[in-house]
Structure formats: structure tokens, C-alpha cells
Design an enzyme around this catalytic site. Structure first.
Site, mmCIF file in Angstrom:
data_model
loop_
_atom_site.group_PDB
_atom_site.id
_atom_site.type_symbol
_atom_site.label_atom_id
_atom_site.label_comp_id
_atom_site.label_asym_id
_atom_site.label_seq_id
_atom_site.Cartn_x
_atom_site.Cartn_y
_atom_site.Cartn_z
ATOM 1 N N GLU A 42 0.801 -1.223 0.000
ATOM 2 C CA GLU A 42 0.000 0.000 0.000
ATOM 3 C C GLU A 42 0.837 1.279 0.000
ATOM 4 O O GLU A 42 0.284 2.372 0.078
ATOM 5 C CB GLU A 42 -0.928 0.015 1.223
ATOM 6 C CG GLU A 42 -1.902 -1.143 1.283
ATOM 7 C CD GLU A 42 -3.128 -0.922 0.405
ATOM 8 O OE1 GLU A 42 -3.323 0.217 -0.056
ATOM 9 O OE2 GLU A 42 -3.893 -1.886 0.197
ATOM 10 N N TRP A 70 -16.264 -2.313 -0.744
ATOM 11 C CA TRP A 70 -15.682 -3.657 -0.676
ATOM 12 C C TRP A 70 -16.812 -4.621 -0.340
ATOM 13 O O TRP A 70 -17.397 -4.537 0.745
ATOM 14 C CB TRP A 70 -14.578 -3.715 0.373
ATOM 15 C CG TRP A 70 -13.985 -5.076 0.553
ATOM 16 C CD1 TRP A 70 -13.297 -5.788 -0.375
ATOM 17 C CD2 TRP A 70 -14.032 -5.884 1.734
ATOM 18 N NE1 TRP A 70 -12.893 -6.998 0.144
ATOM 19 C CE2 TRP A 70 -13.339 -7.080 1.447
ATOM 20 C CE3 TRP A 70 -14.583 -5.723 3.000
ATOM 21 C CZ2 TRP A 70 -13.195 -8.106 2.392
ATOM 22 C CZ3 TRP A 70 -14.436 -6.736 3.942
ATOM 23 C CH2 TRP A 70 -13.748 -7.916 3.640
ATOM 24 N N ALA A 71 -17.141 -5.488 -1.291
ATOM 25 C CA ALA A 71 -18.226 -6.457 -1.103
ATOM 26 C C ALA A 71 -17.840 -7.735 -1.818
ATOM 27 O O ALA A 71 -18.326 -8.042 -2.918
ATOM 28 C CB ALA A 71 -19.539 -5.897 -1.642
ATOM 29 N N PRO A 72 -16.929 -8.507 -1.246
ATOM 30 C CA PRO A 72 -16.338 -9.645 -1.962
ATOM 31 C C PRO A 72 -17.325 -10.745 -2.338
ATOM 32 O O PRO A 72 -17.089 -11.470 -3.315
ATOM 33 C CB PRO A 72 -15.282 -10.156 -0.975
ATOM 34 C CG PRO A 72 -15.717 -9.646 0.365
ATOM 35 C CD PRO A 72 -16.365 -8.345 0.104
ATOM 36 N N TRP A 86 -34.431 6.804 -7.582
ATOM 37 C CA TRP A 86 -34.418 5.499 -6.916
ATOM 38 C C TRP A 86 -34.500 4.344 -7.920
ATOM 39 O O TRP A 86 -35.060 3.280 -7.623
ATOM 40 C CB TRP A 86 -35.529 5.407 -5.856
ATOM 41 C CG TRP A 86 -35.276 6.358 -4.727
ATOM 42 C CD1 TRP A 86 -35.807 7.604 -4.591
ATOM 43 C CD2 TRP A 86 -34.390 6.165 -3.629
ATOM 44 N NE1 TRP A 86 -35.306 8.207 -3.449
ATOM 45 C CE2 TRP A 86 -34.446 7.346 -2.831
ATOM 46 C CE3 TRP A 86 -33.565 5.122 -3.216
ATOM 47 C CZ2 TRP A 86 -33.698 7.509 -1.676
ATOM 48 C CZ3 TRP A 86 -32.823 5.267 -2.049
ATOM 49 C CH2 TRP A 86 -32.891 6.455 -1.301
ATOM 50 N N LYS A 100 -13.456 -5.478 -4.626
ATOM 51 C CA LYS A 100 -13.822 -4.058 -4.633
ATOM 52 C C LYS A 100 -14.731 -3.744 -5.819
ATOM 53 O O LYS A 100 -14.653 -4.380 -6.866
ATOM 54 C CB LYS A 100 -12.566 -3.185 -4.668
ATOM 55 C CG LYS A 100 -11.659 -3.359 -3.453
ATOM 56 C CD LYS A 100 -10.479 -2.418 -3.526
ATOM 57 C CE LYS A 100 -9.580 -2.551 -2.303
ATOM 58 N NZ LYS A 100 -8.859 -3.830 -2.270
ATOM 59 N N LEU A 314 -8.590 -4.319 8.347
ATOM 60 C CA LEU A 314 -7.544 -3.422 8.844
ATOM 61 C C LEU A 314 -7.632 -2.061 8.158
ATOM 62 O O LEU A 314 -7.496 -1.015 8.812
ATOM 63 C CB LEU A 314 -6.163 -4.034 8.610
ATOM 64 C CG LEU A 314 -5.776 -5.247 9.459
ATOM 65 C CD1 LEU A 314 -4.380 -5.736 9.068
ATOM 66 C CD2 LEU A 314 -5.813 -4.927 10.943
ATOM 67 N N ARG A 315 -7.866 -2.059 6.863
ATOM 68 C CA ARG A 315 -8.011 -0.802 6.135
ATOM 69 C C ARG A 315 -9.170 0.017 6.727
ATOM 70 O O ARG A 315 -9.049 1.214 6.971
ATOM 71 C CB ARG A 315 -8.275 -1.068 4.657
ATOM 72 C CG ARG A 315 -8.416 0.214 3.833
ATOM 73 C CD ARG A 315 -9.013 -0.058 2.452
ATOM 74 N NE ARG A 315 -8.289 -1.058 1.697
ATOM 75 C CZ ARG A 315 -7.182 -0.822 1.007
ATOM 76 N NH1 ARG A 315 -6.664 0.389 0.988
ATOM 77 N NH2 ARG A 315 -6.593 -1.795 0.345
ATOM 78 N N ASP A 336 -12.775 0.930 23.514
ATOM 79 C CA ASP A 336 -13.750 0.152 24.274
ATOM 80 C C ASP A 336 -13.488 -1.349 24.111
ATOM 81 O O ASP A 336 -13.049 -1.806 23.054
ATOM 82 C CB ASP A 336 -15.161 0.487 23.780
ATOM 83 C CG ASP A 336 -16.196 -0.470 24.330
ATOM 84 O OD1 ASP A 336 -16.458 -0.415 25.542
ATOM 85 O OD2 ASP A 336 -16.720 -1.288 23.544
ATOM 86 N N GLU A 391 -9.557 0.256 27.594
ATOM 87 C CA GLU A 391 -10.501 -0.206 28.612
ATOM 88 C C GLU A 391 -10.308 -1.713 28.763
ATOM 89 O O GLU A 391 -10.774 -2.498 27.952
ATOM 90 C CB GLU A 391 -11.943 0.118 28.199
ATOM 91 C CG GLU A 391 -12.954 -0.233 29.274
ATOM 92 C CD GLU A 391 -14.082 -1.111 28.768
ATOM 93 O OE1 GLU A 391 -14.683 -1.810 29.608
ATOM 94 O OE2 GLU A 391 -14.354 -1.127 27.560
#
Length: 663
Positions: A42, A70-72, A86, A100, A314-315, A336, A391
Site C-alpha cells: 500500500e 468492498w463487497a467480496p 431510486w 472491490k 484493517l483498512r 472500548d 478499557e
């Protein structure tokens, strides 16, 4: 070699940790490997954590539009909304590598963007199983819930005149005094309070009280208000129930103008199970963003658990941290649920006794641990004065050591198992109290009584007027409330945290509107009007909190070395300790006052009373002479080289009160 040097340093602090060297080296090795991959794939973490600039919805400089998701597991992806009437199929995304999807829209003929500010949008996901799903982009920066719906709308937020910061960030303080606050309950009115209300009515109070940092809860958008903000649905959206993004930016900027840092209570430990307005099943699969199967479900919280080994997760999460700092001006984070992240068992049904085997081994989730190491490393590299707080109830060793020393990299640990310790040691038979070492601050917990209400209960409704004599319950409760706060402030740790309202002894308890209480806001508010009513004793507790913080600001005991406790006498109910050239003397006994009491002191010299909870201004009885000088003698006592005598002709250790801070 960096880990080796750091690990040796840690092991010098604890020689019993030598057996843990392989684990420390292993963890640091995993962190270095992930950091190297970021560089290679990256171009480094700086670019990687700016992914919010390209994912989601964006207007580019030429007024063209870029949409990326991102929707693999998706078969096809479309964009619909106000801009195309619509239409569900007119604007398909193009499939790219690694799951992607991307859509580019040119400007309109008049060169205005294809999607205008405040337009409603939806991502339409077609699954391989033939389902058609309507989703909010995980990267959505503003979502709202219409009064006629239970589902949130995705709003494209691109105001023509965005808020421009006017004030620089404050520098990280040596002594951290945190005011933990919830914007929605920051008003006496039975409603959801606003960002603007907090800016204009609450920030001046926080400044006056002497806090130098605010920790804002429940900012990340959460569909269910009663979740206290811990069931996040939209991670890049500031909750619209309090106002607009620009109003939150103004709140933070005004806090900065007052010299106050602002931390976000960030929830990366889990996510809401909501699908239509959450991350869950975004692409129709069980494993988009989360672990699939049982590992992706929290057994107690009824929520989804992130897959921290996923590159795109992670991204998403690391960019999320960067977003809140760059876009809104936050100065750091309280993470948290760190205990849940650190262990595969999530801390459920597991006690932590301090045995090192509890913190190292196969039950530790190394993917989560490496994510936290990455987050802390990147944040501290990018932002010099960034503050991160974990925490954690487990007491994981090295949690607050720098990453380069083999630690997790947090600046502070908030030990959330301890706030209720004072509830456990509250007034016992005969009104006595057990002196217990504590490492955190008392605060109200959701659904529980406040500390003041535990001490005084229903008497607070009828006997808090300063125009009438205090009855024994109010007298004892008012004095103990001050002493508990000061003991925690002086002895607890390297920072102090107060929950909003505790500074003036907020009565009753904290509860959010829900079915079980007929959706009532009565307990989801902070009654600042009690402080503003001069004849009530809440003002006296408020002034003590203010002067306690101001005294710390002058003498800096939070930044000093840990306290030396010279006296902890169970029979006398007396505790005495030194920290930062200040001597703290407490008498918790419900009936006994003491004279001729010897106080051990490390530093010789003259001492005078600087803060006295028995002062009339604080609702005390004014029994101490603040003009008295106390001189030490070279008489060893309680393992200290010097001591001083509280003689009969000098102030006694009256009860109930603290007879110091002395300097």
C-alpha cells in the site's frame, strides 16, 4: 533488535517475566510483518489509513463523483437514491480486484455534481443466491433516522460551507484529568441534548472544574440509543441524533480554544448485528468484515466480531481512527472492550488473578493484539500528542508499554472492573468503611445508582438544602463523597476520570429510554440545575471537585511517581500517603477524632493545609485552622525518615473529613 531492546527493558521491570520473552518476541514479529506488508502493498501506513478519501462516496475537484465499496461476496452492486429517482439498476458499479466495486459519475451539464449535498443514497447488493439487499455504505459519513422509520437513511454530506477549525490542538498534558461525557444526556431536560447545547452550556463547566480532557461517549452512530453507543452501526458517522457533523466539529474546536483535549470513545471491539443500517451481512455473506460462524458472534453482547486478520478490515478500522482525528479534530481515543479483543474467550467467565499464564498462550487473540499494536504505532507516529486509553479489566502485562519495547502501545489503561469497588466498600454496619486501594475513579454505571445515591439514597430528595442542618445520612454521605473522590484522585493512578455529574453528586441512577421504562428520559439526563440552585449542597460538592483539580494542577501528583502509603490503619480508619511532595491524610472513622497523631513524611520541612474537605465552602464543618504550620522532625516513623505530630493544640483529625492535602 528493537523488540529485544524494549523487551529487556520490560523484563528489568519484572524479573519474573523472563519466561515470557518468546511471546513478546513473537508478538512483535507479527507486528513487524504486518507493517512491512503495508509498506510493500500500500505504500506505507500513511496512504493506507487515508482510504476514507476513496471509499464510500466522494465529490472530486472537478465535481465528478467517485463511489467505492468492498463487497467480496456480491454478484453485482448498484447505486440508487434521490439523484436517479431510486432506479435500482441504472447505475452499476464495476467489479475490481480483491472484492472491490467502483462507480464514477461525471458532473451534470451545468457542472454541478451528480449527487447533491443532503441527497439520500443506498447501495443495492445482488448476492450470488439471488437476493437483492439495500445497504448503507460502511464508509457513510452521515446517516439519519426519519421519525416515521426505524431504519437509518444514508445522507451524502457535502455542505457548501464546511466548518473550518479556528484553534490549534492543545498539547498533551502531563497530568491527565478526564471529564467523561455523553452529549445526549448533558441537559436537565427530558430529551436528547445536542452538540450545540454541550458547546455552549457544558464546556464552560468543564473548563471551570479544571479538567483538561473530555472523553465523549456514544458519538459513533448507533441505531439503539439505550446501547449507550456500544452497538455501532455506522463507524464513520457522528450520531445525527445530537446534530450535524459541523456542530460536532465546532464543539471540539471550542474545547480546544479552552485548552481541553477531546477523546473519542471508539468501539472497534464489536459491531451491531443490524443489517439494513449496519455492517452485518453487507455483501450478503456472514464473513464480510467479521469472522464467519461462531467466532464472529459475541456470546454475551449479541453483536458481531471483526476479523482483524482481514486486510480490508484493517483498512477500514485503521482509516476509521484517522478519519475521526483528521476530519473532526479528536485528539485520541478510549478503546472500548479491549479485554474482549485480547482473548478468544473475550473475558467471559474468566477471572484474572495476575498469573502470567492468563495473558499468554493460545487463548490470546494475536490478530486482535497485532491490530491494537498497529493502531497505537500508527497513531503515535502520525500525531505526536495523541492519547490512547485501553478499557481493559484483565491487566494484560505490557499493555501500556511502547510498541518498540514489545508492548501494545497504549498511553493509559482504564481498569473498568474497579469503578464499582467503592460501591462494594460503601458504608458498612455502624457507618464504617473499609480502606481499599483502588486504581480508578467512581462513576455511575448504566442501570445502577450513582455513588452519591448509594451513600445518601432517598434523603437526597428532602435534605440537600444548605438552609437546614444536615441529618446524619446527608452529613456522612457528603463528606464521604468528597473523600472518595480525593483518595481516588491522589492514589488511583497516572490519570483521573470523572463521569459527568459525579462532580456534584448527581442523585438517582442512569438509565436510557427503553421498553422496560416506558421510553422515559427521566434518568437519561444530567440535572445541572441542581448545581445552579445556590441553596442546595450540590454546589458545595461541585466546588470541592473544582478545587481538587486546581490543586492537582498546581502540585502535579498525577504525573508524580506512585504514592507511598505510610499509614493504612484498619482500626483507626486512617490512611496517609505521600505523592508529588504532597501529603494526603484521611480519617474515615464514623465517630472517632484523633489528636497527637503522628504522620510519616519523606521530605522534611514545613507543611500547610492546601485542601480541606471539612471546609465550610465544601459543606464541611470548618474545624481546621488553615494558618497552622506543621514542622517535621527527624523522627523515623512507618519506614519514613521524618514525621510530624498533630498535637492537641493543633488541628485534629476530625471525622468525617480529610485533613489535607498538605504541601
Amino acid at each position: 533488535s528493537g523488540c529485544l531492546t524494549g523487551t529487556h527493558f520490560v523484563l528489568q521491570l519484572d524479573v519474573f517475566a523472563r519466561l515470557l520473552l518468546p511471546f513478546c518476541l513473537g508478538r512483535y514479529g507479527l507486528f513487524q510483518k504486518q507493517l512491512t506488508l503495508l509498506e510493500e502493498a500500500e505504500g506505507g501506513f500513511d496512504q493506507f489509513t487515508r482510504s476514507y478519501e476513496s471509499f464510500g462516496a466522494h465529490r472530486l475537484s472537478d465535481n465528478s463523483m467517485l463511489f467505492r465499496e468492498w463487497a467480496p461476496a456480491a454478484e453485482a452492486v448498484f447505486l440508487t437514491g434521490d439523484f436517479n429517482g431510486w432506479d435500482k439498476f441504472s447505475h452499476p458499479y464495476k467489479k475490481k480486484q480483491f472484492g472491490k466495486w467502483e462507480l464514477q459519475l461525471p458532473p451534470k451539464e451545468d457542472n454541478s455534481p451528480a449527487v447533491a449535498h443532503n441527497s439520500k443514497l443506498k447501495v443495492v447488493v445482488h448476492t450470488k443466491g439471488g437476493e437483492r439487499l439495500y445497504r448503507i455504505s460502511p464508509w457513510a459519513t452521515y446517516v439519519t433516522k426519519p421519525s416515521t422509520s426505524v431504519i437509518y437513511d444514508w445522507i451524502f454530506w457535502d455542505p457548501p460551507h464546511p466548518y473550518v477549525r479556528k484553534h490549534p490542538r492543545p498539547r498533551k498534558p502531563c497530568s491527565l484529568r478526564i471529564y467523561e461525557a455523553h452529549v445526549g444526556i448533558a441537559s436537565p431536560e427530558c430529551k436528547v441534548a445536542s452538540y450545540s447545547n454541550f458547546t455552549h452550556n457544558v464546556l464552560p463547566r468543564i473548563k471551570d472544574l479544571g479538567y483538561n480532557c473530555i472523553q465523549l461517549m456514544a458519538i459513533m452512530e448507533h441505531a439503539y440509543y439505550a446501547s449507550f453507543g456500544y452497538q455501532v452501526t455506522s463507524f464513520f458517522s457522528a450520531s445525527s441524533r445530537y446534530g450535524t457533523p459541523e456542530e460536532l466539529k465546532e464543539l471540539i474546536d471550542v474545547a480546544h480554544s479552552l485548552g481541553i483535549m477531546v477523546l473519542l470513545d471508539v468501539v472497534h471491539s464489536h459491531a451491531s448485528k443490524n443489517t439494513e443500517d449496519g455492517l452485518n451481512h453487507f455483501d450478503g455473506s456472514d464473513s464480510c468484515f467479521f469472522h464467519g460462524g461462531a467466532r464472529g458472534e459475541h456470546p454475551v453482547w449479541d453483536s458481531r466480531l471483526f476479523n482483524y486478520s482481514s486486510w480490508e478490515v484493517l483498512r477500514f478500522l485503521l482509516s476509521n481512527l484517522r478519519w475521526w482525528i483528521d476530519e473532526y479534530g479528536f485528539d485520541g481515543f478510549r478503546f472500548d472492550g479491549v479485554t474482549s479483543m485480547l482473548y478468544h474467550h473475550h473475558g467471559v467467565g474468566s477471572g484474572f488473578s495476575g498469573n502470567y499464564a492468563e495473558y499468554f498462550g493460545l487463548h490470546v487473540d494475536e490478530d486482535s493484539l497485532v491490530y491494537l499494536m498497529l493502531a497505537n504505532h500508527i497513531l503515535h507516529m502520525l500525531y505526536q500528542d495523541c492519547i490512547t486509553i485501553a478499557e481493559d479489566v484483565s491487566g494484560m502485562p505490557t499493555l501500556c508499554r511502547p510498541v518498540q519495547e514489545g508492548g501494545c502501545g497504549f498511553d493509559y489503561r482504564l481498569a473498568m472492573a474497579i469503578p464499582d469497588k467503592w460501591i462494594q466498600v460503601r458504608a458498612l454496619k455502624g457507618g464504617s468503611i473499609i480502606i481499599t486501594h483502588t486504581t480508578n475513579v467512581p462513576c455511575a454505571l448504566v442501570g445502577d445508582k450513582t455513588l452519591a445515591f448509594w451513600l445518601m439514597d432517598k434523603d437526597m430528595y428532602t435534605n440537600m438544602s444548605a438552609l437546614i442542618p444536615m441529618n446524619p445520612v446527608i452529613d456522612r454521605g457528603v463528606q464521604l463523597h468528597k473523600m472518595i473522590r480525593l483518595l481516588t484522585h491522589g492514589l488511583g493512578g497516572e490519570g483521573y476520570l470523572n463521569f459527568m455529574g459525579n462532580e456534584f453528586g448527581h442523585p438517582e441512577w442512569l438509565d436510557f429510554p427503553r421498553v422496560g421504562n416506558s421510553e422515559s428520559y427521566h434518568y437519561a439526563r444530567r440535572q445541572f440545575n441542581l448545581v445552579d440552585t445556590d441553596h442546595l449542597r450540590y454546589w458545595q460538592l461541585y466546588v470541592f471537585d473544582r478545587d481538587m483539580n486546581r490543586t492537582e494542577a498546581k502540585y502535579g501528583w498525577l504525573a508524580a511517581a506512585p504514592a507511598y502509603v505510610s499509614t493504612k490503619h484498619e482500626g483507626d480508619k486512617v490512611i496517609i500517603f505521600e505523592r508529588g511532595d504532597v501529603v494526603f491524610v484521611f480519617n474515615f472513622h464514623p465517630t472517632n477524632s484523633y489528636s497527637s497523631y503522628r504522620v510519616a513524611v519523606g521530605t522534611p520541612g514545613k507543611y500547610r493545609i492546601k485542601l480541606d474537605s471539612d471546609d465550610l465552602e465544601y459543606g464541611g464543618h470548618g474545624r481546621l485552622d488553615h494558618n497552622t504550620d506543621f514542622f517535621t522532625e527527624p523522627i523515623p516513623f512507618n519506614e519514613r525518615a521524618n514525621s510530624m505530630q498533630v498535637d492537641p493544640d493543633r488541628p485534629h483529625l476530625y471525622t468525617p473529613k480529610v485533613t489535607s492535602v498538605w504541601d
